[in-house]
Scaffold this motif. Structure first.
Motif, PDB file in Angstrom:
ATOM      1  N   ALA A  12       1.354   4.080  -2.964  1.00 43.32           N
ATOM      2  CA  ALA A  12       1.160   5.516  -2.711  1.00 43.32           C
ATOM      3  C   ALA A  12       2.382   6.313  -3.149  1.00 43.32           C
ATOM      4  O   ALA A  12       2.260   7.428  -3.675  1.00 43.32           O
ATOM      5  CB  ALA A  12       0.882   5.751  -1.233  1.00 43.32           C
ATOM      6  N   THR A  47       2.308  10.046   0.655  1.00 43.47           N
ATOM      7  CA  THR A  47       1.667  10.701  -0.486  1.00 43.47           C
ATOM      8  C   THR A  47       2.147  12.135  -0.655  1.00 43.47           C
ATOM      9  O   THR A  47       2.492  12.567  -1.762  1.00 43.47           O
ATOM     10  CB  THR A  47       0.136  10.676  -0.302  1.00 43.47           C
ATOM     11  N   ASN A  59       2.667   7.293   7.657  1.00 38.53           N
ATOM     12  CA  ASN A  59       1.468   6.647   7.156  1.00 38.53           C
ATOM     13  C   ASN A  59       1.279   6.972   5.678  1.00 38.53           C
ATOM     14  O   ASN A  59       2.119   7.630   5.050  1.00 38.53           O
ATOM     15  CB  ASN A  59       0.242   7.031   7.983  1.00 38.53           C
ATOM     16  N   ILE A  60       0.165   6.554   5.136  1.00 40.14           N
ATOM     17  CA  ILE A  60      -0.060   6.721   3.706  1.00 40.14           C
ATOM     18  C   ILE A  60      -0.114   8.189   3.302  1.00 40.14           C
ATOM     19  O   ILE A  60       0.321   8.569   2.209  1.00 40.14           O
ATOM     20  CB  ILE A  60      -1.363   5.997   3.287  1.00 40.14           C
ATOM     21  N   LEU A  91       0.827  -1.208   0.000  1.00 38.92           N
ATOM     22  CA  LEU A  91       0.000   0.000   0.000  1.00 38.92           C
ATOM     23  C   LEU A  91       0.861   1.257   0.000  1.00 38.92           C
ATOM     24  O   LEU A  91       0.620   2.193  -0.779  1.00 38.92           O
ATOM     25  CB  LEU A  91      -0.916  -0.013   1.225  1.00 38.92           C
ATOM     26  N   LEU A  92       1.878   1.296   0.853  1.00 44.49           N
ATOM     27  CA  LEU A  92       2.737   2.482   0.920  1.00 44.49           C
ATOM     28  C   LEU A  92       3.574   2.634  -0.348  1.00 44.49           C
ATOM     29  O   LEU A  92       3.823   3.755  -0.799  1.00 44.49           O
ATOM     30  CB  LEU A  92       3.642   2.398   2.153  1.00 44.49           C
ATOM     31  N   VAL A 120      -3.980   1.359  -4.846  1.00 40.85           N
ATOM     32  CA  VAL A 120      -4.285   1.806  -3.484  1.00 40.85           C
ATOM     33  C   VAL A 120      -5.764   1.612  -3.183  1.00 40.85           C
ATOM     34  O   VAL A 120      -6.152   1.135  -2.105  1.00 40.85           O
ATOM     35  CB  VAL A 120      -3.885   3.287  -3.301  1.00 40.85           C
TER      36      VAL A 120
END
Length: 743
Positions: A449, A482, A477-478, A445-446, A457
């Motif tokens: 991103a 981002t 975190n994401i 996920l990261l 994502v």
């Protein structure tokens, strides 16, 4: 006088040993190249191959006198030395003793004595060093292989029966290795058939080179389907033999599948052993399919072997490997208007290799029990199938007429298959325990991103929504990832999660940075390069900082991080050089435009004083004042003077601006837009004014004069539009448009 045979043999041996040394030096490296083959081709192109294969003639007429021949021999020896020195590493080239030697033979002996390689272990794998050997005996067979001349090859093989299976160069390649290394070349299939038939024992087809690769590995790598079919038909066991790195022929076919899908499809049929599809070997195969954009095959492989979704190679899982394919998931975001229009219209091209089944009556009967509903459903489904068939047939015809349509259609099919593959991976990962899901899907996920792979994502968060709070080893975190990587599509996606956004915004990383501190840092260079010009890059950085500031609570605006800096200080320090570059770019652009505006204003003012045709001596009025062309001249000339003067003043204001950081957001872009617009209008008005003057002076009662004048008048206007209009559009879009964060 003829040169003694002993000297000729010395030159011959120097060339052969030089080629062998070059091959040995690179043996075992990932960028290995068959240098010996290249040297032979080089010598053949310069008519020097006779010094290698021992065919030097004793004819006095060919050699001429002894002085000329010795000069030619010296040149040949220098060529051999150049081949040797060109193969050495920088470390070996520093050996001064090598450079002081006279002949290639002496250079070779010193290098052999000082730097002869010895067997050793690297990373647990055996590195093969080849014993120095004179392979010049096989040069006639070598040349026959390169030219695909079976008659010469057959004549050599009849003299030497073991030559068809013997190593013929320092890489231990056999004749079959080299014969299959050409894809679909004319006459190659016949050559391979004859060569395979000449090998008596079928087990000899499995002979390997210094990397443990059989001839079938070569056929898979080069996409030679004909050769692969011939070899497998003779020995069906070969697809299940791996090289020293544990790689099967099907892995090579997958790696080069983007060139020829049929080759991989064939190896998929003949490779029945599950070993290539399981454990680490299966993961490598999966990665090779993804790198070749064969997502439909990858989906089928994961469906059949679900454990591949959780295996990792060098810390990368199958899902994490997919995050780097951001261009596959971009959809229409990188297409122009016409490509986007075609993208939405073209049907997805389903291939015969897919496992998708066509709906039939039995499927319909399983859906409902009522006979009338079955009939209605049956008719509806097949009516839809007919419509889709006609739609697909229409675009198959259009592909022939419009070749560019095939590119858009292939892109859509790849995107569709990639989304299905990602969804399949998420489905398989969902069956794992919490810790495995957290490790595999969280890291993926990261990474997604970071690469702005927003579709991936979205797929991961829909399947595992709790991973939105997943942190990396730096407690980011994401949202941190981002903002730091300027992933605008993922940023918009996360900002739509209003119930979760507040908890993400108030988090800090291990350095005490909020997302506003990360927005103050300079964007990665690859994201800056997406915008042309330092001034535009500075404007986009300010837009990012302003947008992030809007979602961050005001109590965090002046908060200090662990380096005791607030977000504004971070922004100023990180963007100092970019600000200087932006100022220089704005001044250079304004200076160039100022010169053009001043020149146009001077011309327009002079034209207003000296009107075409002059003035009436009695009344003082222009002679052609009643002519319609003169009215056009007067209006366009005045417009040219006024707009050029306005452009001149605007660009002067840009040159004298203070160039503060906030000026790059609106003030400077606004001034540049106004200056370019007025400059464009002044150029257009000047051209119209000049065209009207030409018509007044030379076009009276000659209407045909208007056509060439109007045609040539379009040239400067068109040039300005092509060269400067994109800059103007980008300025207007970034300053007054919807913004980079809104659709």
């Amino acid at each position: 006088m003829a040169l003694p045979r002993s000297n000729e043999e010395t030159i011959h041996l120097s060339l052969v040993n030089a080629a062998s040394f070059v091959s040995i030096k690179l043996c075992g490296e990932s960028n290995y190249i068959p240098w010996k083959t290249q040297i032979v081709c080089l010598l053949q192109s310069h008519d020097l191959l006779k010094f290698v294969d021992g065919t030097i003639q004793e004819d006095e007429e060919e050699k001429g006198d002894e002085e000329d021949y010795n000069l030619q021999r010296k040149r040949n020896d220098e060529l051999v030395k150049a081949c040797i020195f060109g193969s050495l590493s920088d470390q070996l080239l520093k050996d001064k003793a090598v450079h002081e030697l006279d002949t290639a033979r002496q250079v070779w002996l010193v290098l052999e004595q000082r730097y002869s390689p010895k067997p050793k272990l690297q990373g647990g794998s055996r590195v093969v060093y080849i014993e120095l050997k004179d392979y010049s005996f096989y040069f006639p067979l070598f040349r026959a292989l390169l030219s695909r001349d079976w008659e010469k090859a057959e004549a050599f093989l009849k003299q030497e029966k073991d030559a068809s299976i013997a190593p013929i160069n320092t890489q231990l390649q056999t004749a079959l290795h080299l014969a299959v290394g050409v894809k679909s070349e004319k006459g190659n299939k016949h050559f391979v058939e004859k060569l395979v038939a000449s090998i008596e024992n079928k087990e000899d087809l499995a002979r390997k080179d210094c990397f443990g690769e059989a001839a079938l590995h070569y056929a898979a790598r080069f996409g030679n389907l004909d050769a692969a079919e011939i070899i497998v038909k003779r020995n069906p066991r070969l697809p299940h033999i791996a090289c020293m790195y544990g790689t099967y022929p099907i892995h090579y076919a997958a790696s080069y599948g983007y060139v020829s899908v049929d080759v991989f499809a064939y190896f998929l049929r003949v490779t029945e052993d599950p070993a290539p599809y399981t454990n680490l070997s299966g993961v490598k195969l999966l990665y090779a399919l993804v790198s070749s954009d064969l997502y439909d095959f990858a989906t089928e492989l994961v469906d059949e072997f679900p454990n591949l979704a959780k295996y990792e190679e060098c810390g990368n899982s199958a899902l994490k490997n997919l995050t780097k394919k951001e261009f596959t998931f971009l959809g229409t975001s990188r297409l122009n208007f016409w490509q986007q229009l075609l993208y939405y219209c073209v049907p997805i091209k389903l291939t015969t290799r897919s496992l998708q089944r066509r709906p039939n009556a039995n499927d319909v009967e399983n859906v409902v029990n009522d006979s009338q509903m079955v009939k209605t459903k049956y008719e509806r489904i097949y009516f839809s199938i007919v419509i889709k068939k006609l739609h697909t047939l229409l675009f198959d015809v259009l592909e022939i007429l419009v070749p560019h349509l095939k590119h858009v259609r292939d892109k859509k099919s790849i995107h569709h298959n990639a989304v299905k593959y990602a969804a399949c991976l998420c489905e398989k990962i969902a069956n794992l325990n919490y810790n495995e899901v957290d490790s595999i899907a969280g890291n993926s996920l990261l990474d997604a991103a970071c690469y702005d792979n927003y579709e991936l994502v979205d797929l991961i968060l829909r399947r595992f929504p709790y991973l939105v709070y997943y942190n990396d080893h730096n407690q980011k975190n994401i949202l941190h990832i981002t903002v730091e990587n300027r992933s605008k599509n993922v940023f918009k996606l996360v900002c739509q999660m209003s119930p979760l956004l507040h908890n993400l915004v108030i988090c800090f990383d291990s350095s005490g940075n909020t997302i506003l501190d990360l927005a103050g840092k300079l964007a990665p260079q690859n994201k800056l390069n997406l915008v042309s010009g330092p001034a535009f890059q500075m404007q986009q950085e300010l837009q990012w900082f302003k947008e992030v500031k809007q979602i961050v609570p005001s109590t965090f605006w002046k908060r200090l991080n662990l380096e005791m800096k607030d977000p504004y200080v971070v922004f100023t320090e990180e963007h100092e050089k970019l600000k200087v570059d932006g100022e220089k770019w704005m001044k250079d652009t304004s200076s160039s435009c100022t010169i053009a505006a001043a020149l146009i204003a001077t011309i327009a003012f002079a034209a207003a004083i000296t009107v075409p045709g002059g003035n009436n001596q009695q009344s003082g009025l222009p002679i052609f004042s009643a002519n319609i062309g003169f009215i056009i001249f007067a209006i366009s000339n005045a417009a040219s003077l006024f707009t050029s003067s306005t452009s001149l003043l605007v660009f002067l204001s840009v040159l004298t601006s203070r160039y503060a950081e906030e000026d790059f957001l609106h003030t400077l872009p606004r001034s540049l837009i106004l200056g370019l617009l007025t400059l464009f209008l002044s150029i257009t008005s000047m051209i119209i004014s000049f065209s009207a003057t030409v018509y007044i002076m030379y076009g009276q009662k000659k209407a045909w004069v208007l056509l060439p004048v109007a045609t040539m008048a379009c040239l400067p206007i068109t040039s300005f539009v092509l060269l400067q209009f994109p800059l103007l559009v980008a300025l207007i879009s970034s300053t007054y448009g919807a913004g980079i964060f809104r659709n």
